[in-house]
Design a protein around this motif. Structure first.
Motif, short mmCIF file in Angstrom:
data_model
loop_
_atom_site.label_atom_id
_atom_site.label_comp_id
_atom_site.label_asym_id
_atom_site.label_seq_id
_atom_site.Cartn_x
_atom_site.Cartn_y
_atom_site.Cartn_z
N VAL A 99 43.81 51.95 36.08
CA VAL A 99 43.28 52.22 37.42
C VAL A 99 41.84 52.72 37.31
CG1 VAL A 99 43.51 53.68 39.47
CG2 VAL A 99 45.55 52.72 38.40
N GLY A 100 40.96 52.14 38.13
CA GLY A 100 39.55 52.52 38.11
C GLY A 100 38.68 51.61 37.29
N ASP A 101 39.29 50.68 36.55
CA ASP A 101 38.51 49.76 35.72
C ASP A 101 37.70 48.79 36.59
OD1 ASP A 101 39.49 50.90 33.48
OD2 ASP A 101 40.68 49.19 32.81
N LEU A 102 36.52 48.46 36.11
CA LEU A 102 35.69 47.44 36.75
C LEU A 102 35.99 46.10 36.09
CD1 LEU A 102 33.14 47.10 38.75
CD2 LEU A 102 31.87 46.86 36.63
N VAL A 103 36.34 45.09 36.89
CA VAL A 103 36.70 43.79 36.35
C VAL A 103 35.95 42.69 37.10
CG1 VAL A 103 38.99 44.54 35.60
CG2 VAL A 103 38.70 43.53 37.87
N VAL A 104 35.72 41.60 36.40
CA VAL A 104 35.17 40.37 36.99
C VAL A 104 36.26 39.32 36.94
CG1 VAL A 104 33.43 38.55 36.75
CG2 VAL A 104 32.80 40.94 36.32
N GLY A 105 36.50 38.64 38.05
CA GLY A 105 37.59 37.68 38.10
C GLY A 105 37.22 36.43 38.88
N ARG A 106 38.13 35.45 38.84
CA ARG A 106 37.94 34.20 39.54
C ARG A 106 39.14 33.94 40.46
NH1 ARG A 106 34.69 29.84 38.49
NH2 ARG A 106 34.21 30.55 36.37
N ILE A 107 38.87 33.58 41.70
CA ILE A 107 39.92 33.29 42.66
C ILE A 107 40.66 32.02 42.23
CG2 ILE A 107 40.46 32.73 45.06
CD1 ILE A 107 39.47 35.56 44.75
N THR A 108 41.99 32.12 42.11
CA THR A 108 42.80 30.97 41.72
C THR A 108 43.63 30.41 42.86
OG1 THR A 108 44.59 32.43 40.98
CG2 THR A 108 42.94 31.78 39.34
N GLU A 109 43.92 31.24 43.88
CA GLU A 109 44.78 30.79 44.96
C GLU A 109 44.57 31.67 46.19
OE1 GLU A 109 49.57 29.93 45.77
OE2 GLU A 109 48.86 30.65 43.81
N VAL A 110 44.61 31.04 47.36
CA VAL A 110 44.54 31.76 48.63
C VAL A 110 45.92 31.75 49.27
CG1 VAL A 110 43.43 31.92 50.89
CG2 VAL A 110 42.14 31.05 48.93
N GLN A 111 46.51 32.93 49.45
CA GLN A 111 47.84 33.08 50.03
C GLN A 111 47.74 33.86 51.33
OE1 GLN A 111 50.21 34.97 46.97
NE2 GLN A 111 50.50 33.04 45.85
N PRO A 112 48.82 33.93 52.11
CA PRO A 112 48.78 34.72 53.34
C PRO A 112 48.41 36.17 53.09
CG PRO A 112 50.71 33.30 53.32
CD PRO A 112 50.10 33.20 51.96
N ARG A 113 47.29 36.59 53.64
CA ARG A 113 46.80 37.98 53.59
C ARG A 113 46.49 38.46 52.17
NH1 ARG A 113 47.09 40.19 58.44
NH2 ARG A 113 46.63 42.26 57.60
N ARG A 199 32.71 48.12 25.63
CA ARG A 199 32.92 49.57 25.59
C ARG A 199 32.97 50.15 27.00
NH1 ARG A 199 28.75 51.63 20.83
NH2 ARG A 199 30.01 50.98 19.04
N ARG A 200 33.67 51.25 27.15
CA ARG A 200 33.69 51.97 28.43
C ARG A 200 32.40 52.78 28.54
NH1 ARG A 200 38.46 51.93 31.14
NH2 ARG A 200 40.23 51.01 30.01
N LEU A 201 31.63 52.49 29.56
CA LEU A 201 30.33 53.13 29.75
C LEU A 201 30.33 53.96 31.03
CD1 LEU A 201 28.15 49.98 28.95
CD2 LEU A 201 28.82 51.79 27.36
N LYS A 202 29.30 54.77 31.17
CA LYS A 202 29.16 55.57 32.39
C LYS A 202 28.99 54.66 33.60
CE LYS A 202 26.64 59.56 34.18
NZ LYS A 202 25.55 60.53 33.93
N SER A 203 28.26 53.56 33.43
CA SER A 203 28.11 52.56 34.48
C SER A 203 28.17 51.18 33.83
CB SER A 203 26.79 52.73 35.23
OG SER A 203 26.59 51.68 36.16
N HIS A 204 28.91 50.28 34.46
CA HIS A 204 29.01 48.91 33.94
C HIS A 204 28.11 47.95 34.70
CE1 HIS A 204 32.43 49.21 31.03
NE2 HIS A 204 32.55 50.37 31.65
#
Length: 316
Positions: A99-113, A199-204
């Motif tokens: 929890v709290g991790d910064l991640v970069v991702g790619r949308i794979t599917e659009v579902q209801p809501r 590495r976990r940094l103060k700011s990513h």
């Protein structure tokens, strides 16, 4: 300090040992029984079959096994120690979110809501419609009209940066993009590296002097893009939704394109030699490449990459 572990004597005569180590990196045995030495050395790479410590003084964790009263690594990775528990975090593994991790991702599917997002983890993450920034203010209630326009915000193939908010009962990540520093990504290039090397940094969120922004996702997805001024990101109330969720890239001049290309090549050079990434290391590597390389294409030559690694690791 970046150091590589020596191999057991039975591997010393093999070609694997010769290719595993880089000539520029100082090989140094670290006594894991010395807690202060362990913390000072930082991340230490090991290989399968290498003896780590005595099983009488330490407990074995993930990535290890016990043989002849010794804790031995079963995978290639970095040694981690928590009190008396010794484990090895595998280099080639899926991202283990927190929890709290910064991640970069790619949308794979659009579902209801909701949207399904590939975040380089064991299963797709989920971005709820209620967890995104929508026109008219971040706190407003999501309506049926918003659900009908979901592909206007994110559609399949879009890249985004988000924060891990929580976990569902099946272990899937729940993401959110409620701040304007999160959201859709444009004007750049994606680089995929092993998550263990970020590495976990103060700011990513990093900005290099060359006019390039870096987003170091803890899931191993790194976004290298054109620099965006801070005043263009501020003002969450009444923000320009068309600009935030646009799929059209801005005009990027040749010098910025070259800088983005140079940074991506540097990241690939460092991660191909299993060197953990940090803001100071990337800045030092970029400055060195500019001083010693006349063109971005020089970074494609192995000799140039080896010289870069020697330079930035010699003072570690």
């Amino acid at each position: 300090m970046i150091s590589f572990a020596s191999f057991p004597s039975r591997y010393e005569d093999t070609t694997y040992e010769k290719t595993r180590h880089h000539a520029s990196v100082k090989e140094d045995f670290m006594d894991i029984d010395d807690a202060e030495s362990f913390e000072a050395q930082g991340s230490k790479l090991t290989c399968p079959g290498e003896s780590l410590t005595s099983s009488q003084a330490y407990m074995r964790g993930h990535g290890t096994y016990v043989e002849n009263e010794e804790v031995i690594a079963s995978v290639a990775g970095t040694i981690e120690r928590v009190n008396k528990l010794v484990s090895v975090r595998a280099i080639r593994s899926r991202y283990n979110p927190e929890v709290g991790d910064l991640v970069v991702g790619r949308i794979t599917e659009v579902q209801p809501r909701r949207w399904k997002v590939d975040a380089h983890s064991r299963q797709d993450a989920v971005l709820m419609l209620s967890s995104v920034n929508l026109p008219g203010g971040v706190q407003r209630r999501k309506l049926e009209s918003d659900e009908l326009q979901m592909r206007g915000f994110f559609e399949e193939g879009d890249l985004l940066v988000a924060e891990v908010q929580a976990f569902f009962s099946d272990g899937a990540m729940s993401l959110h993009t409620r701040s304007l520093k999160y959201g859709k990504l444009r004007n750049g290039q994606l680089v995929v590296v092993p998550p263990i090397l970020v590495r976990r940094l103060k700011s990513h969120f990093l900005t290099l002097p060359c006019g390039v922004d870096l987003i170091l996702g803890l899931n191993g997805y790194i976004w290298v893009s054109k620099h965006v001024k801070e005043n263009e990101q501020e003002g969450e109330e009444g923000f320009d939704a068309e600009a935030v969720y646009s799929n059209v890239n801005d005009d990027i001049d040749d010098s910025t394109r070259a800088a983005i290309s140079r940074v991506t090549h540097i990241i690939r050079i460092l991660t191909s030699r299993f060197i953990p990434l940090s803001d100071t290391l990337l800045l030092e590597a970029y400055e060195w490449s500019v001083e010693h390389g006349s063109d971005v294409k020089d970074l494609l030559h192995q000799d140039f990459g080896d010289a870069l690694v020697v330079s930035i690791t010699s003072g570690q």
